[in-house]
Design an enzyme around this catalytic site. Structure first.
Site, short mmCIF file in Angstrom:
data_model
loop_
_atom_site.label_atom_id
_atom_site.label_comp_id
_atom_site.label_asym_id
_atom_site.label_seq_id
_atom_site.Cartn_x
_atom_site.Cartn_y
_atom_site.Cartn_z
N TYR A 135 4.80 64.52 33.07
CA TYR A 135 3.84 63.46 33.38
C TYR A 135 2.46 64.03 33.10
CZ TYR A 135 7.23 60.33 35.56
OH TYR A 135 8.27 59.48 35.79
N HIS A 168 7.58 57.59 26.94
CA HIS A 168 8.53 56.74 27.67
C HIS A 168 7.89 55.63 28.49
CE1 HIS A 168 11.65 55.48 30.52
NE2 HIS A 168 12.43 55.70 29.48
N HIS A 169 6.91 55.94 29.30
CA HIS A 169 6.19 54.87 30.00
C HIS A 169 4.83 55.39 30.43
CE1 HIS A 169 7.92 56.73 33.75
NE2 HIS A 169 6.77 56.35 34.27
N HIS A 240 4.28 59.37 30.75
CA HIS A 240 5.54 60.09 30.92
C HIS A 240 6.12 60.42 29.55
CE1 HIS A 240 10.08 59.83 32.19
NE2 HIS A 240 9.73 61.05 31.81
N HIS A 324 11.43 49.10 37.33
CA HIS A 324 11.46 50.48 36.83
C HIS A 324 12.38 51.36 37.67
CE1 HIS A 324 10.12 54.08 34.80
NE2 HIS A 324 9.80 54.64 35.96
N HIS A 326 15.44 54.93 36.66
CA HIS A 326 15.68 55.96 35.65
C HIS A 326 17.10 55.88 35.09
CE1 HIS A 326 12.07 58.79 36.78
NE2 HIS A 326 11.71 57.67 36.23
N MET A 399 13.99 56.80 40.77
CA MET A 399 13.01 56.03 41.52
C MET A 399 13.42 54.56 41.44
SD MET A 399 9.61 56.25 39.06
CE MET A 399 9.36 58.00 39.35
#
Length: 533
Positions: A135, A168-169, A240, A324, A326, A399
């Site tokens: 991150y 990724h985000h 991320h 969201h 994983h 998460m």
């Protein structure tokens, strides 16, 4: 493809063909007895074939998949030769698939973008670390030329070419503090204790985007405000990087492109997240086909903020949701409770895809009133894991959050409304590992312990979660323990009644033979099979 709803079509001799089928085995899908697809247009030119067609969301045909909100995996395939008849169709020579939102998408053709200006917030030639999960946080100065109030009306990913599979985000936060020039460099790993702008996490979320997502448009009546007297001097980009191949030395300058306009809309918009706080109290045992976690956003967190909005009836209107989780996530949804009465869900995705995280535009805005409770769920599958899965920021951890886009913007409201359930974990530890020392009510001594899970342990942990009556609400970032509240789990006195089927026959979900076929292909709900010249 077995278990999928199929259309096969082609264009030949200036005529379009379309057939409704169902893949019952690894063979040419037979024709459905009931044709529910209607060909509305066709074209073939420049080595391209286009077929346009429609059908009802629910055809009541057990061999047609219902079209629902959330992710749908579309499988597509073609052969280079036209068939000679409906029964003489050669097997495809090329195939592929991708996840899409068939519903909950904005009709972008209806948006007038005339006069919109661009603002790009991006990383600055960051070297992506040689590790699975990173991150990365960068501080970016606000655009000084924007001196009067404008509204952000759209944002989209700004991904460096070649890095599409690693970016990724991302989240963008306001950072109203004062920083020196050294802070505006390449950036820092976000969760380093010495990261100099950690307090930005307590400020407003400006944008949220995930891999697979496309451009997001605000509704005509709302936009995110910038250029005001209290607008921030800086923004923090949290990005991320998912680097499973451990690529070394890759540079990146990705970020997000905003579009903004001086033509102000009726309301300022905001974003806040609901769900389970990202802590080590989230524990998912290995080898589980289905494991449910729950996060609470109680009325106590937002009562005052919702009472102070500019809507005539107070509260806020939610118009979009970014769900969201994983790698182990399989489904996720958000319930809406008012005085014990369960209202229609705010958002749901029963086919969650970690590599496709587009923002759902709600087909109907949801009004959240003062006194409402929100409950967010995630369903996980850990059959491929030999050890427990813990809550955390890593790709291999989990998460469970839903970022809700709403208007009018709540002033001085927390951007996170989540919960922790420490008691079930503590009771589990006391029963199975009494020698472990619980140093504080916020510690989980199982972290770092390599334990072998038994069926009894799994059953006991599940029961502890299911029977738990209290939770700890977090009305701010997890670092601010002073804003924690211990509250009873919201009681649902009147559950939402199941939807009545308009069909006179069993639906696809209730047909056991079709369900058996569909399990073989998991998310392959719909196949488009095009025959090319």
């Amino acid at each position: 493809m077995a278990g999928s709803d199929v259309v096969i079509g082609w264009v030949k001799d200036s005529k379009g063909y379309l057939t409704d089928r169902y893949a019952d085995a690894q063979r040419l899908p037979p024709l459905d007895k009931e044709n529910n697809y209607v060909l509305t247009g066709f074209e073939e030119s420049d080595k391209k074939t286009v077929l346009k067609f429609n059908r009802k969301f629910d055809t009541c045909d057990p061999k047609d998949r219902k079209i629902k909100q959330g992710t749908t995996k579309v499988v597509f395939a073609y052969h280079t030769e036209d068939p000679t008849s409906e029964d003489d169709i050669k097997k495809h020579t090329y195939k592929g698939s991708r996840s899409i939102l068939l519903l909950n998408n904005l009709d972008k053709k209806q948006v007038n973008e005339t006069g919109w200006k661009e603002l790009i917030i991006q990383n600055k030639n960051v070297t992506i670390p040689k590790q699975r999960t990173t991150y990365w946080c960068s501080l970016i100065k606000a655009q000084p030329a924007i001196k009067t109030k404008h509204h952000i009306t759209k944002f989209e990913p700004y991904t460096q070419k070649g890095n599409e599979g690693i970016v990724h985000h991302l989240l963008v936060y306001e950072c109203p503090g004062n920083y020196n020039d050294s802070h505006y460099g390449p950036g820092f790993e976000c969760h380093d204790r010495n990261m100099p702008f950690l307090d930005c996490y307590s400020k407003s979320i400006v944008a949220a985007w995930g891999i697979g997502g496309e451009a997001f448009y605000y509704p005509q009546k709302a936009g995110y405000p910038i250029g005001t007297k209290d607008s921030p001097k800086s923004y923090m980009l949290e990005l991320h990087y998912d680097n499973p191949e451990m690529i070394e030395g890759r540079k990146d300058s990705s970020g997000v492109r905003f579009y903004y306009t001086p033509n102000l809309r009726e309301y300022d918009a905001g974003i806040f997240a609901v769900g389970e706080a990202v802590t080590k109290f989230m524990m998912i045992p290995p080898k589980q086909k289905s494991w449910l976690t729950v996060g609470y956003c109680p009325k106590e967190c937002y009562q005052q903020n919702l009472d102070s909005t500019k809507l005539p009836e107070k509260g806020i209107n939610v118009f979009a949701a970014f769900l969201h989780t994983h790698l182990q996530g399989r489904a996720t949804w958000t319930k809406h409770i008012r005085k014990g009465i369960e209202l229609p869900e705010i958002a749901r995705d029963d086919n969650y895809d970690f590599n496709f995280q587009d923002i759902q535009v709600l087909r109907k805005e949801v009004h959240i009133q003062p006194g409402d409770d929100l409950i967010h769920y995630c369903k996980y599958e850990t059959m491929d894991r030999d050890k427990r899965v813990e809550g955390g920021i890593s790709t291999s951890e989990e998460m469970c959050l839903d970022f809700l886009f709403y208007y009018p913007r709540m002033v001085n409201a927390s951007q996170y409304c989540s919960s922790i359930q420490p008691k079930p974990v503590q009771n589990f530890i006391e029963k199975h590992f009494p020698l472990l020392n619980v140093t504080s009510k916020w510690s989980n001594p199982l972290i770092g312990e390599n334990i072998t899970w038994t069926k009894q342990m799994v059953s006991d942990l599940r029961r502890e979660y299911d029977e738990n009556k209290m939770f700890t609400a977090i009305c701010s970032p997890p670092e601010d323990t002073g804003n924690y509240k211990t509250l009873p789990v919201p009681e649902i006195t009147r559950p939402l009644p199941p939807k009545k089927s308009k069909c006179g026959q069993p639906s696809a979900e209730s047909n056991s033979s079709l369900m058996a076929a569909s399990r073989a292909v998991a998310l392959s709900l719909f196949i488009l099979y095009l025959m090319f010249m």
